[in-house]
Write an enzyme that holds these catalytic residues in place. Structure first.
Site, PDB file in Angstrom:
ATOM      1  N   HIS A   1      14.563 -32.404  22.013  1.00 27.75           N
ATOM      2  CA  HIS A   1      14.615 -33.746  22.585  1.00 27.75           C
ATOM      3  C   HIS A   1      13.205 -34.317  22.599  1.00 27.75           C
ATOM      4  O   HIS A   1      12.247 -33.587  22.821  1.00 27.75           O
ATOM      5  CB  HIS A   1      15.151 -33.676  24.032  1.00 27.75           C
ATOM      6  CG  HIS A   1      15.632 -34.974  24.547  1.00 27.75           C
ATOM      7  ND1 HIS A   1      14.789 -35.901  25.103  1.00 27.75           N
ATOM      8  CD2 HIS A   1      16.870 -35.506  24.574  1.00 27.75           C
ATOM      9  CE1 HIS A   1      15.508 -36.954  25.466  1.00 27.75           C
ATOM     10  NE2 HIS A   1      16.776 -36.747  25.149  1.00 27.75           N
TER      11      HIS A   1
ATOM     12  N   ASP B   1      24.134 -33.181  23.877  1.00 25.20           N
ATOM     13  CA  ASP B   1      25.149 -33.092  22.822  1.00 25.20           C
ATOM     14  C   ASP B   1      25.617 -31.671  22.536  1.00 25.20           C
ATOM     15  O   ASP B   1      26.564 -31.477  21.787  1.00 25.20           O
ATOM     16  CB  ASP B   1      24.591 -33.693  21.512  1.00 25.20           C
ATOM     17  CG  ASP B   1      24.535 -35.210  21.561  1.00 25.20           C
ATOM     18  OD1 ASP B   1      25.458 -35.806  22.119  1.00 25.20           O
ATOM     19  OD2 ASP B   1      23.551 -35.780  21.046  1.00 25.20           O
TER      20      ASP B   1
HETATM   21  C1  ACO Z   1      21.666 -38.029  22.817  1.00 24.47           C
HETATM   22  C2  ACO Z   1      20.552 -37.598  22.024  1.00 24.47           C
HETATM   23  O1  ACO Z   1      20.079 -38.361  21.240  1.00 24.47           O
HETATM   24  S1  ACO Z   1      19.905 -36.091  22.338  1.00 24.47           S
HETATM   25  C3  ACO Z   1      19.286 -35.581  20.745  1.00 24.47           C
HETATM   26  C4  ACO Z   1      20.420 -35.342  19.803  1.00 24.47           C
HETATM   27  N1  ACO Z   1      19.938 -34.871  18.483  1.00 24.47           N
HETATM   28  C5  ACO Z   1      20.022 -33.596  18.088  1.00 24.47           C
HETATM   29  O2  ACO Z   1      20.484 -32.722  18.811  1.00 24.47           O
HETATM   30  C6  ACO Z   1      19.577 -33.318  16.682  1.00 24.47           C
HETATM   31  C7  ACO Z   1      18.650 -32.124  16.637  1.00 24.47           C
HETATM   32  N2  ACO Z   1      17.364 -32.425  17.236  1.00 24.47           N
HETATM   33  C8  ACO Z   1      16.429 -33.185  16.560  1.00 24.47           C
HETATM   34  O3  ACO Z   1      16.635 -33.631  15.441  1.00 24.47           O
HETATM   35  C9  ACO Z   1      15.116 -33.464  17.262  1.00 24.47           C
HETATM   36  O4  ACO Z   1      14.841 -32.459  18.212  1.00 24.47           O
HETATM   37  C10 ACO Z   1      15.099 -34.847  17.964  1.00 24.47           C
HETATM   38  C11 ACO Z   1      15.437 -35.960  16.967  1.00 24.47           C
HETATM   39  C12 ACO Z   1      16.144 -34.875  19.091  1.00 24.47           C
HETATM   40  C13 ACO Z   1      13.718 -35.091  18.596  1.00 24.47           C
HETATM   41  O5  ACO Z   1      12.811 -35.223  17.552  1.00 24.47           O
HETATM   42  P1  ACO Z   1      11.228 -35.322  17.786  1.00 24.47           P
HETATM   43  O6  ACO Z   1      10.912 -35.638  19.184  1.00 24.47           O
HETATM   44  O7  ACO Z   1      10.698 -36.232  16.730  1.00 24.47           O
HETATM   45  O8  ACO Z   1      10.782 -33.811  17.574  1.00 24.47           O
HETATM   46  P2  ACO Z   1       9.942 -33.231  16.361  1.00 24.47           P
HETATM   47  O9  ACO Z   1      10.659 -33.492  15.068  1.00 24.47           O
HETATM   48  O10 ACO Z   1       8.526 -33.711  16.481  1.00 24.47           O
HETATM   49  O11 ACO Z   1      10.033 -31.675  16.671  1.00 24.47           O
HETATM   50  C14 ACO Z   1       8.951 -30.852  17.076  1.00 24.47           C
HETATM   51  C15 ACO Z   1       9.064 -29.516  16.368  1.00 24.47           C
HETATM   52  O12 ACO Z   1      10.299 -28.888  16.711  1.00 24.47           O
HETATM   53  C16 ACO Z   1      11.119 -28.705  15.553  1.00 24.47           C
HETATM   54  N3  ACO Z   1      12.479 -29.079  15.940  1.00 24.47           N
HETATM   55  C17 ACO Z   1      12.857 -30.161  16.666  1.00 24.47           C
HETATM   56  N4  ACO Z   1      14.179 -30.136  16.857  1.00 24.47           N
HETATM   57  C18 ACO Z   1      14.643 -29.026  16.241  1.00 24.47           C
HETATM   58  C19 ACO Z   1      15.926 -28.478  16.087  1.00 24.47           C
HETATM   59  N5  ACO Z   1      16.983 -29.044  16.634  1.00 24.47           N
HETATM   60  N6  ACO Z   1      16.056 -27.326  15.379  1.00 24.47           N
HETATM   61  C20 ACO Z   1      14.977 -26.725  14.839  1.00 24.47           C
HETATM   62  N7  ACO Z   1      13.717 -27.210  14.946  1.00 24.47           N
HETATM   63  C21 ACO Z   1      13.559 -28.343  15.644  1.00 24.47           C
HETATM   64  C22 ACO Z   1      10.558 -29.659  14.509  1.00 24.47           C
HETATM   65  O13 ACO Z   1      10.841 -29.203  13.212  1.00 24.47           O
HETATM   66  C23 ACO Z   1       9.088 -29.630  14.840  1.00 24.47           C
HETATM   67  O14 ACO Z   1       8.572 -28.432  14.367  1.00 24.47           O
HETATM   68  P3  ACO Z   1       7.049 -28.366  13.761  1.00 24.47           P
HETATM   69  O15 ACO Z   1       6.173 -28.671  14.954  1.00 24.47           O
HETATM   70  O16 ACO Z   1       6.910 -27.011  13.215  1.00 24.47           O
HETATM   71  O17 ACO Z   1       6.983 -29.466  12.709  1.00 24.47           O
HETATM   72  O1  OAA Z   2      16.788 -40.090  25.335  1.00 22.96           O
HETATM   73  C1  OAA Z   2      16.969 -39.823  24.132  1.00 22.96           C
HETATM   74  O2  OAA Z   2      16.080 -39.917  23.267  1.00 22.96           O
HETATM   75  C2  OAA Z   2      18.286 -39.343  23.651  1.00 22.96           C
HETATM   76  C3  OAA Z   2      19.241 -39.009  24.746  1.00 22.96           C
HETATM   77  O3  OAA Z   2      19.220 -37.937  25.307  1.00 22.96           O
HETATM   78  C4  OAA Z   2      20.194 -40.020  25.147  1.00 22.96           C
HETATM   79  O4  OAA Z   2      20.157 -41.151  24.632  1.00 22.96           O
HETATM   80  O5  OAA Z   2      21.036 -39.738  26.020  1.00 22.96           O
END
Ligand code: ACO
Ligand code: OAA
Length: 422
Positions: free
Chosen positions: A302, A358
């Site tokens: 997140h 999620d």
């Molecule tokens: C309701 C919502 O929106 S909640 C989020 C729902 N989305 C998901 O569950 C999809 C999976 N998660 C993700 O894609 C991401 O964690 C996000 C989009 C939620 C957040 O992305 P960001 O804040 O941009 O995180 P960022 O990409 O900088 O991640 C930091 C590090 O963790 C890693 N990372 C982040 N999420 C994950 C994951 N789910 N699985 C594996 N590695 C991950 C990245 O590859 C990065 O690694 P690095 O430092 O070696 O490059």
């Molecule tokens: O806050 C966020 O980036 C995503 C999230 O958890 C939501 O929208 O509920």
């Protein structure tokens, strides 16, 4: 945290002291200190998009509050419609305010026959219900001519009521259409979540009686999904709303952002991933492949939470309540094993990657009989109240149009070359 910071512009030698409020400096003060110098922040990682009084989030501590009320208390004691009122009005309603609010929403659940017959039924039979929802929300602006009167308080209130009320009807209509089943009209004698379940599942007269424990589970999930400060879809709502677009068009932009698998579409992706893993024995190898860069762990990580998402904790408890009625979702064991393996692995620990909202919600929806395509739709229904609360707030704040700057990285000036000389 200091109360101000002094910035010296070494181009001119001029120093300017700028205030720091709650860890933020204002862009206006910043550009006074360093004129012509912008932050390059494409994902708005270091940018506070708004001053907002709606939702408080402490990602390091894993704390979430709506209008000051802890999410745990609201999930235990409130209802979704009461929470929607709270988000929009800033205070919990009195008994008579709640009665009026619920009554107003309940009596706006119907959709125009043309939305259903001409619009929804015009989609291809296997259209994704979230695609249908995005389009249907946008289409509503063409049915309400007062939609553009966004500074008329009565008109604004009407659109808010309509949008919250019609989301379950549109969602269920999208589902029934995709199944080739007839549309079910709202039953306004039912509560908001019970009415939604009736529109989804009713097959015979006189009515569909859902198990009260499932009705409550849906209400709790709606509470937990109602708002989450400046997430991607709410930002889309605020950006579009800042252009003074009508709320239906703005909400359609928000809905489109929510559709993405990095945001509200992740609940769908989680269940697909768990199904693909297939057995708890395959979990360690799957986690290793993620660490080698083959994909990501859906439902983990997140932008703000660097701790367990407090909503995921509650949803995990709700899952057990639901499984008492529906029987256990066989994917639960894989999810639990995945969480156990990931939370003891240095890759996930060092990056502070925990289950998010999620991760477990899809298991509940699936056990209740919703197809995976409906999961982001189930997220969008309650998030509408959060989107509208932010839209309302930004109009009340007379916020300026959102218009960031860029760093140009394209070609330098060059002269047009006629096609025969290229
Ligand atoms: C309701 C919502 O929106 S909640 C989020 C729902 N989305 C998901 O569950 C999809 C999976 N998660 C993700 O894609 C991401 O964690 C996000 C989009 C939620 C957040 O992305 P960001 O804040 O941009 O995180 P960022 O990409 O900088 O991640 C930091 C590090 O963790 C890693 N990372 C982040 N999420 C994950 C994951 N789910 N699985 C594996 N590695 C991950 C990245 O590859 C990065 O690694 P690095 O430092 O070696 O490059
Ligand atoms: O806050 C966020 O980036 C995503 C999230 O958890 C939501 O929208 O509920």
């Amino acid at each position: 945290m200091p109360e101000s910071i002094t910035i010296t512009d070494n181009r001119t030698g001029v120093s300017v002291e700028i205030p720091i409020v709650d860890g933020t400096v204002s862009a206006a003060d910043w550009s006074k200190a360093l004129p012509g110098i912008w932050f390059l922040d494409p994902a708005l990682v270091s940018t506070a998009m708004a001053e907002s009084a709606i939702t408080y989030l402490d990602g390091e501590a894993g704390i979430l509050r709506y209008r000051g009320y802890p999410i745990e208390q609201l999930a235990e004691r409130s209802t979704y419609l009461e929470v929607a009122y709270l988000l929009l009005h800033g205070e919990l309603p009195t008994a008579s305010e709640l009665e009026t609010w619920v009554d107003e929403i309940t009596h706006h659940t119907f959709i125009h026959e043309n939305v259903r017959k001409r619009f929804l039924e015009g989609f291809h039979y296997d259209a994704h219900p979230m695609g249908i929802l995005v389009s249907a929300v946008a289409a509503l602006s063409t049915f309400y001519l007062d939609a553009k009167d966004i500074f008329d308080p009565d008109a604004r209130h009407r659109q808010i009521i309509r949008l919250i009320a019609k989301m379950p009807t549109l969602a269920a209509a999208a589902y029934r259409f995709s199944q080739g089943m007839p549309f079910v009209y709202p039953d306004n004698s039912l509560s908001f979540p019970a009415n939604f379940l009736s529109m989804m599942w009713k097959i015979a007269e006189p009515r569909y009686e859902a198990d009260p424990r499932l009705i409550r589970a849906i209400d709790v999930l709606f509470i937990l999904h109602a708002d989450h400060e400046q997430n991607c879809s709410t930002t889309a709502m605020r950006v579009t709303g800042s252009a003074h677009s009508d709320p239906y068009s703005s909400a359609a932009a928000a809905c489109a952002a929510l559709y993405g698998p990095r945001h509200g579409g992740a609940n769908e992706a989680v269940v697909r991933m768990l199904t693909e893993i297939g057995s708890i024995d395959n979990v360690p190898a799957f986690v290793e492949s993620i660490k080698r860069g083959h994909g990501i762990l859906q439902g983990f990580g997140h932008r703000v939470y660097k701790n367990y998402d407090p909503r995921a904790r509650i949803i995990k408890e709700v899952a057990y309540d639901v499984f008492e009625v529906t029987g256990k979702n066989p994917l639960l064991d894989i999810a639990l094993k995945l969480e156990e393996v990931a939370l003891s692995d240095e890759y996930f620990i060092s990056r502070k990657l925990y289950p998010n909202v999620d991760f477990y919600s899809g298991l509940i929806y699936q056990a209740m009989g919703f197809p995976v395509e409906m999961f982001p739709v189930l997220f969008a229904i309650p998030r509408m109240s959060g989107w509208l609360a932010h839209w309302n707030e930004l109009l009340d704040q007379d916020a300026k149009i959102v218009r960031p700057r860029q760093r140009y990285i394209g070609a330098p000036k060059r002269d047009y070359v006629p096609v025969e000389q290229r």
